[in-house]
Design an enzyme around this catalytic site. Structure first.
Site, PDB file in Angstrom:
ATOM      1  N   GLU A 114       0.837  -1.205   0.000  1.00 11.84           N
ATOM      2  CA  GLU A 114       0.000   0.000   0.000  1.00 11.84           C
ATOM      3  C   GLU A 114       0.872   1.256   0.000  1.00 11.84           C
ATOM      4  O   GLU A 114       0.531   2.268  -0.623  1.00 11.84           O
ATOM      5  CB  GLU A 114      -0.930  -0.028   1.211  1.00 11.84           C
ATOM      6  CG  GLU A 114      -1.974  -1.138   1.125  1.00 11.84           C
ATOM      7  CD  GLU A 114      -2.663  -1.424   2.448  1.00 11.84           C
ATOM      8  OE1 GLU A 114      -3.893  -1.617   2.443  1.00 11.84           O
ATOM      9  OE2 GLU A 114      -1.983  -1.455   3.493  1.00 11.84           O
ATOM     10  N   GLU A 134      -3.384  -9.926   4.569  1.00 14.67           N
ATOM     11  CA  GLU A 134      -4.088  -9.550   5.796  1.00 14.67           C
ATOM     12  C   GLU A 134      -5.100 -10.588   6.272  1.00 14.67           C
ATOM     13  O   GLU A 134      -5.242 -10.829   7.475  1.00 14.67           O
ATOM     14  CB  GLU A 134      -4.789  -8.195   5.609  1.00 14.67           C
ATOM     15  CG  GLU A 134      -3.876  -6.998   5.648  1.00 14.67           C
ATOM     16  CD  GLU A 134      -3.254  -6.673   4.302  1.00 14.67           C
ATOM     17  OE1 GLU A 134      -2.644  -5.604   4.159  1.00 14.67           O
ATOM     18  OE2 GLU A 134      -3.372  -7.506   3.367  1.00 14.67           O
TER      19      GLU A 134
END
Length: 256
Positions: A114, A134
């Site tokens: 990210e 995640e």
């Protein structure tokens, strides 16, 4: 500052360097604070033409967020502070007026991916991989992995990574257009790309970045107002309006 993000300046190039190799350059709250402060310093430095995001040598460019930094947070604090703080800082990086290049010399996972996505372009080592793992620890991408990345990767590829945990290798990332180049020496390539900016107008480069961001929705409202404000600030009417205010008189606008 107590974090582990350093700012180095050399010949018009700023290097933001992650320095937490013992934890695979994973982000802590202090590192987020450092990055925010450095972005503000870069924005004020008119000598900087390009920004390179690098990391200390490790098995990862950035393994994401340090689990120990958020594991014990309450659900409210996790959403209110950790996720929103990360968004705020990564958005600050994404919206720098200077062109930014992520130098991905090793794996970029979760928040590390990210972070790289918040840069304008990316250069990657052939052995580096990209991942959004995640869900394997019971959470979801929280620092724009399901938002900004949807503009940068094809939807099926992003779903492969997010839902099924598949890694994206350098070759496929290049084929998708997510990275600009694959190189055994990504830092040298990034410096070569940055060198081209010496031949361009700083103001034209900045304005072009604002226009592209407005088109793709990267802080569209601010980008449109920045473009309009920059145009009007150069007008005779603006100069007359400021002078009239100082002289306590009615301005005489000419439309120029």
């Amino acid at each position: 500052m107590s974090g582990r993000v350093h700012l180095d300046r050399d010949a018009g190039v700023a290097k933001l360097r992650l320095d937490n190799p013992a934890k695979l350059n994973a982000f802590t709250s202090a590192m987020l604070d450092d990055l925010a402060v450095h972005c503000d310093a870069i924005e004020r430095d008119r000598t900087i033409r390009a920004v390179l995001l690098t990391a200390e040598p490790s098995r990862a460019f950035c393994a994401g967020a340090d689990i120990k930094a958020w594991a014990d947070l309450s659900p409210a604090d996790f959403a209110r502070h950790w996720v929103r703080d990360g968004h705020r800082v990564f958005d600050r990086l994404a919206r720098l007026s200077k062109p930014t290049i992520a130098v991905i010399g090793a794996h970029a996972f979760g928040g590390g991916l990210e972070l790289a996505a918040a840069c304008d372009i990316r250069v990657i080592a052939p052995t580096a991989t990209l991942a959004l793992p995640e869900t394997q620890v019971g959470i979801v991408p929280g620092w724009s992995g399901t938002q900004r990345l949807t503009r940068l990767l094809p939807e099926p590829v992003l779903k492969e990574m997010t839902l099924f945990g598949r890694r994206l290798n350098a070759e496929r990332a290049f084929a998708c257009g997510f990275v600009a180049e694959v190189s055994d020496d990504p830092l040298s390539i990034a410096l070569q790309i940055a060198e081209h900016l010496r031949k361009t107008s700083p103001r034209a480069t900045e304005t072009a970045k604002y226009m592209i961001h407005a088109a793709v929705g990267e802080d569209r409202a601010a980008m449109i107002e920045a473009l309009g404000s920059g145009m009007i600030a150069a007008s005779d009417d603006k100069a007359e309006g400021v002078a009239a205010f100082a002289d306590k008189r009615q301005p005489v606008f000419t439309g120029r």
